[in-house]
Design a protein around this motif. Structure first.
Motif, PDB file in Angstrom:
ATOM      1  N   GLU A 154       0.413  -1.556  -0.069  1.00 23.88           N
ATOM      2  CA  GLU A 154      -0.246   0.127  -0.037  1.00 23.88           C
ATOM      3  C   GLU A 154       0.404   1.493   0.033  1.00 23.88           C
ATOM      4  OE1 GLU A 154      -2.804   0.225   3.241  1.00 23.88           O
ATOM      5  OE2 GLU A 154      -3.819  -1.843   2.180  1.00 23.88           O
ATOM      6  N   THR A 155       1.402   0.964   0.656  1.00 21.20           N
ATOM      7  CA  THR A 155       2.596   2.594   0.436  1.00 21.20           C
ATOM      8  C   THR A 155       4.090   2.480  -0.172  1.00 21.20           C
ATOM      9  OG1 THR A 155       3.343   2.062   2.437  1.00 21.20           O
ATOM     10  CG2 THR A 155       1.994   3.216   3.070  1.00 21.20           C
ATOM     11  N   GLN A 156       4.478   1.065  -0.164  1.00 23.04           N
ATOM     12  CA  GLN A 156       5.889   1.284  -0.893  1.00 23.04           C
ATOM     13  C   GLN A 156       6.107   0.102  -2.053  1.00 23.04           C
ATOM     14  OE1 GLN A 156       7.725  -0.585   3.277  1.00 23.04           O
ATOM     15  NE2 GLN A 156       9.094   0.869   2.770  1.00 23.04           N
ATOM     16  N   ILE A 157       6.882   0.675  -2.589  1.00 28.43           N
ATOM     17  CA  ILE A 157       7.260  -0.031  -3.910  1.00 28.43           C
ATOM     18  C   ILE A 157       8.822  -0.693  -3.870  1.00 28.43           C
ATOM     19  CG2 ILE A 157       5.986   1.200  -5.774  1.00 28.43           C
ATOM     20  CD1 ILE A 157       8.286   2.012  -6.601  1.00 28.43           C
ATOM     21  N   LYS A 158       8.859  -2.075  -4.267  1.00 26.27           N
ATOM     22  CA  LYS A 158      10.106  -3.036  -3.928  1.00 26.27           C
ATOM     23  C   LYS A 158      11.174  -2.434  -5.800  1.00 26.27           C
ATOM     24  CE  LYS A 158      12.572  -7.365  -3.143  1.00 26.27           C
ATOM     25  NZ  LYS A 158      12.658  -8.198  -2.108  1.00 26.27           N
ATOM     26  N   ILE A 159      12.154  -2.436  -6.234  1.00 26.92           N
ATOM     27  CA  ILE A 159      12.933  -1.881  -6.816  1.00 26.92           C
ATOM     28  C   ILE A 159      13.358  -2.533  -7.491  1.00 26.92           C
ATOM     29  CG2 ILE A 159      11.787   0.265  -6.958  1.00 26.92           C
ATOM     30  CD1 ILE A 159      15.593  -0.130  -6.764  1.00 26.92           C
ATOM     31  N   HIS A 160      14.627  -3.124  -8.287  1.00 29.92           N
ATOM     32  CA  HIS A 160      15.224  -3.747  -9.131  1.00 29.92           C
ATOM     33  C   HIS A 160      16.260  -3.225  -9.921  1.00 29.92           C
ATOM     34  CE1 HIS A 160      18.164  -7.310 -10.093  1.00 29.92           C
ATOM     35  NE2 HIS A 160      17.882  -6.821 -11.568  1.00 29.92           N
ATOM     36  N   TYR A 161      17.015  -2.498  -9.506  1.00 33.70           N
ATOM     37  CA  TYR A 161      18.250  -1.840 -10.979  1.00 33.70           C
ATOM     38  C   TYR A 161      18.888  -2.587 -11.758  1.00 33.70           C
ATOM     39  CZ  TYR A 161      19.292   1.521  -6.919  1.00 33.70           C
ATOM     40  OH  TYR A 161      18.594   2.629  -5.784  1.00 33.70           O
ATOM     41  N   ARG A 162      17.983  -2.467 -13.021  1.00 38.29           N
ATOM     42  CA  ARG A 162      18.807  -3.168 -14.429  1.00 38.29           C
ATOM     43  C   ARG A 162      20.752  -2.790 -14.056  1.00 38.29           C
ATOM     44  NH1 ARG A 162      17.830  -1.804 -21.106  1.00 38.29           N
ATOM     45  NH2 ARG A 162      18.429  -3.218 -21.556  1.00 38.29           N
ATOM     46  N   GLU A 184      15.978  -2.592  -3.358  1.00 38.89           N
ATOM     47  CA  GLU A 184      14.922  -2.291  -1.748  1.00 38.89           C
ATOM     48  C   GLU A 184      13.613  -1.538  -1.805  1.00 38.89           C
ATOM     49  OE1 GLU A 184      16.930   1.701  -1.399  1.00 38.89           O
ATOM     50  OE2 GLU A 184      18.245   1.645  -3.681  1.00 38.89           O
ATOM     51  N   TRP A 185      13.729  -1.257  -0.909  1.00 43.10           N
ATOM     52  CA  TRP A 185      11.537  -1.171  -1.126  1.00 43.10           C
ATOM     53  C   TRP A 185      12.040   0.543  -0.904  1.00 43.10           C
ATOM     54  CZ3 TRP A 185       7.557  -3.811  -1.045  1.00 43.10           C
ATOM     55  CH2 TRP A 185       7.396  -4.622  -1.273  1.00 43.10           C
ATOM     56  N   LEU A 186      11.286   1.283  -1.492  1.00 43.00           N
ATOM     57  CA  LEU A 186      11.185   2.820  -0.954  1.00 43.00           C
ATOM     58  C   LEU A 186       9.877   2.604  -1.264  1.00 43.00           C
ATOM     59  CD1 LEU A 186      13.368   3.650  -4.306  1.00 43.00           C
ATOM     60  CD2 LEU A 186      14.120   4.121  -1.840  1.00 43.00           C
ATOM     61  N   HIS A 187       9.368   4.399   0.019  1.00 41.24           N
ATOM     62  CA  HIS A 187       8.250   4.418  -0.090  1.00 41.24           C
ATOM     63  C   HIS A 187       7.554   5.330  -1.843  1.00 41.24           C
ATOM     64  CE1 HIS A 187       4.939   7.370   1.246  1.00 41.24           C
ATOM     65  NE2 HIS A 187       4.607   6.562   2.333  1.00 41.24           N
ATOM     66  N   LYS A 188       6.716   4.844  -1.926  1.00 42.47           N
ATOM     67  CA  LYS A 188       5.463   5.973  -3.243  1.00 42.47           C
ATOM     68  C   LYS A 188       6.115   6.570  -3.129  1.00 42.47           C
ATOM     69  CE  LYS A 188       2.732   1.085  -3.530  1.00 42.47           C
ATOM     70  NZ  LYS A 188       1.679   1.626  -3.749  1.00 42.47           N
ATOM     71  N   ASN A 189       5.871   7.997  -2.085  1.00 43.77           N
ATOM     72  CA  ASN A 189       6.172   9.485  -3.035  1.00 43.77           C
ATOM     73  C   ASN A 189       7.528   9.784  -2.476  1.00 43.77           C
ATOM     74  OD1 ASN A 189       3.349  10.098  -2.963  1.00 43.77           O
ATOM     75  ND2 ASN A 189       3.459  10.148  -0.783  1.00 43.77           N
ATOM     76  N   SER A 190       8.466   8.652  -2.332  1.00 41.51           N
ATOM     77  CA  SER A 190       9.921   9.198  -2.362  1.00 41.51           C
ATOM     78  C   SER A 190      10.502   9.608  -3.263  1.00 41.51           C
ATOM     79  CB  SER A 190      10.746   7.417  -2.322  1.00 41.51           C
ATOM     80  OG  SER A 190      12.403   7.892  -2.491  1.00 41.51           O
ATOM     81  N   GLU A 191      11.671  10.801  -2.913  1.00 42.88           N
ATOM     82  CA  GLU A 191      12.084  12.106  -4.367  1.00 42.88           C
ATOM     83  C   GLU A 191      13.298  11.279  -4.965  1.00 42.88           C
ATOM     84  OE1 GLU A 191      13.217  15.781  -1.771  1.00 42.88           O
ATOM     85  OE2 GLU A 191      11.529  16.172  -1.365  1.00 42.88           O
ATOM     86  N   ARG A 192      13.436   9.751  -4.255  1.00 39.57           N
ATOM     87  CA  ARG A 192      14.787   8.730  -5.162  1.00 39.57           C
ATOM     88  C   ARG A 192      13.556   8.332  -6.596  1.00 39.57           C
ATOM     89  NH1 ARG A 192      16.965   5.444  -1.248  1.00 39.57           N
ATOM     90  NH2 ARG A 192      18.175   4.554  -3.049  1.00 39.57           N
ATOM     91  N   ILE A 193      12.163   8.324  -6.702  1.00 40.76           N
ATOM     92  CA  ILE A 193      11.595   8.150  -7.699  1.00 40.76           C
ATOM     93  C   ILE A 193      11.647   9.332  -8.601  1.00 40.76           C
ATOM     94  CG2 ILE A 193       9.384   6.718  -8.487  1.00 40.76           C
ATOM     95  CD1 ILE A 193      10.072   5.451  -5.368  1.00 40.76           C
ATOM     96  N   GLN A 194      12.111   9.067  -9.566  1.00 36.26           N
ATOM     97  CA  GLN A 194      11.524   9.857 -11.005  1.00 36.26           C
ATOM     98  C   GLN A 194      10.867   9.041 -12.836  1.00 36.26           C
ATOM     99  OE1 GLN A 194      11.130  13.113 -11.199  1.00 36.26           O
ATOM    100  NE2 GLN A 194      11.871  13.763  -8.677  1.00 36.26           N
ATOM    101  N   GLU A 195       9.961   9.574 -13.523  1.00 37.72           N
ATOM    102  CA  GLU A 195       9.684   8.817 -14.627  1.00 37.72           C
ATOM    103  C   GLU A 195      11.331   8.348 -15.219  1.00 37.72           C
ATOM    104  OE1 GLU A 195       7.799  11.876 -16.667  1.00 37.72           O
ATOM    105  OE2 GLU A 195       6.026  12.004 -15.482  1.00 37.72           O
TER     106      GLU A 195
END
Length: 451
Positions: free
Chosen positions: A100-108, A116-127
């Motif tokens: 509900e609040t986080q996404i888990k990402i895999h670096y290519r 790692e898990w990041l909050h959906k509103n994290s400023e570390r995420i961009q288009e």
């Protein structure tokens, strides 16, 4: 006669024509793609940077294709996004899980241990493509013309974020090969100015170089259209845009110019080994050498002993003769050979290749610094130096690096070196595919030795 086509737009489709999408290819890799045709039930997909021979038709609701994530919209599993990693580098990543609040990402290109898990509103995420070298909605310029164009078209090149130390190191590496950088004006014409300097010994003929490239691409529009957003329908708009003074040139223009002048074009980026070469197997004579500094800025590279122009005729004469003969059988046979590797080259974005080159150089610098620190405390090494067995600081440094490398390098890199590969090959593979030695060796054979 130039072939044209009409794309059928289904107005009820959830996709739009020329939209950038995430698509799963036959090798089970999520890649950037573009919707090039839409019918009542299907969409035609073109994978960015690949030949149109790899285009596929998919059902609109196929799980293999999905809309790319945009700000203020919901995330989806397998969305490709830009993520600022823990080392403050923007990289392409893919969403592999969420709650509900986080996404888990895999670096290519990296192993699972970096997930790692990041909050959906994290400023570390961009288009996707807005910060990293990846292709995506953030990479296509506002005009939407070129898959490889940058995010801004402006009269001045952005101030580079690359440190002066790295620039100095780049110059030192070139000096080792008796080369140096000839800086050109950063006015948006720098690619064409660099070619002008290489060819005629003067940056002032950039307008002739640009105009010739545009005329040539127009003649060869059926081939180059597969690298332009919108295909044949958008070639004229692309040419009009790229003909403007100050519009940045990139891969498409470099390939066209390599064909016009029938010379290899070597692109150097923070290394004295070309990071990419266009027209490598078919070109004749001395290669055109340019330096790439990121964000579409290029400089000319010349010999320390002086530069001799590569074309002796009056600027414009040679270009006119080539444009006039571009449709001849002999010329077409030559460019057919030259294009054999271009599709492969276009799969590697310049910014992505630059990032790999920078990471390699930064690691090398870190290794040298640590080697120096260790050498200062190494009584054996100091004793050798004092006994004049090492005749210079440079020799001492090399010895220090040699003695300390085993403890500094990642174990996977050391394993690959122990298998008979060079440090440079091992480091490039490590940064491109992660720390599995078998995968690294496969990458070296396929992408370094194989090329």
């Amino acid at each position: 006669m130039v072939k044209t086509y009409e794309s059928k737009q289904n107005t009820s489709s959830k996709f739009t024509l020329y939209e950038q999408v995430d698509c799963l290819d036959e090798q089970n890799q999520w890649l950037n793609a573009e919707v090039t045709e839409i019918t009542e039930e299907k969409i035609k997909i073109h994978f960015t940077g690949f030949s149109k021979n790899f285009d596929i038709w998919l059902e609109e609701d196929s799980p293999r294709v999905q809309k790319q994530w945009r700000k203020n919209t919901p995330f989806s599993i397998n969305n490709r996004i830009d993520v600022l990693d823990t080392y403050k580098q923007w990289k392409e990543a893919r969403i592999i899980d969420m709650n509900e609040t986080q996404i888990k990402i895999h670096y290519r290109g990296y192993t699972e241990k970096y997930d790692e898990w990041l909050h959906k509103n994290s400023e570390r995420i961009q288009e996707i493509g807005s910060k990293s070298p990846a292709n995506g909605i953030g990479k296509v310029d506002p005009s939407g013309y070129c898959r490889y164009s940058k995010q801004e078209i402006q009269p001045e090149i952005k101030k580079q974020k690359i440190s002066s130390d790295l620039e100095k190191r780049f110059e030192e590496l070139l000096i080792e090969k008796n080369l140096k950088i000839f800086p050109v004006e950063g006015d948006g014409n720098c690619l064409f100015r660099s070619f002008s300097h290489q060819l005629y010994g003067d940056t002032g003929f950039h307008d002739i170089i640009r105009a010739s490239a545009m005329k040539y691409i127009s003649i060869e529009r059926e081939y180059y259209s597969q690298y332009i957003v919108g295909g044949l329908d958008k070639v004229d708009e692309y040419l009009e845009h790229q003909s403007r003074n100050g519009a940045w040139g990139d891969d498409i223009e470099i390939q066209a110019l390599s064909e016009i002048y029938n010379k290899p074009v070597e692109i150097f980026a923070y290394s004295n080994i070309p990071m990419r070469t266009f027209h490598e197997d078919s070109g004749i004579g001395i290669p055109i050498k340019v330096a790439y500094h990121g964000q579409s800025h290029y400089n000319s590279i010349v010999s320390k002993d002086g530069h001799r122009r590569l074309i002796e005729t009056t600027p414009g004469e040679y270009e006119r003769s080539i444009i006039e003969s571009a449709a001849s059988g002999e010329f077409r046979e030559m460019i057919t050979r030259a294009r054999m590797d271009f599709d492969k080259t276009m799969q590697i974005d310049l910014e992505q290749a630059l990032q790999a080159s920078l990471e390699h150089l930064e690691n090398e610098e870190a290794m040298i610094r640590q080697a120096i620190e260790e050498s200062e405390n190494n009584e054996y090494l100091m004793a050798i130096a004092e006994s004049n067995e090492l005749n210079s600081e440079e020799e001492m440094l090399k010895k220090a690096i040699e003695m300390s490398t085993r403890d500094i390098l990642p174990s996977a890199v050391q394993d690959v070196i122990n298998s008979g590969f060079t440090l440079e090959q091992a480091m490039e593979a490590y940064h491109m595919v992660g720390e599995n030695p078998n995968v690294m060796i496969e990458y070296i054979f396929t992408n370094i030795i194989g090329n």
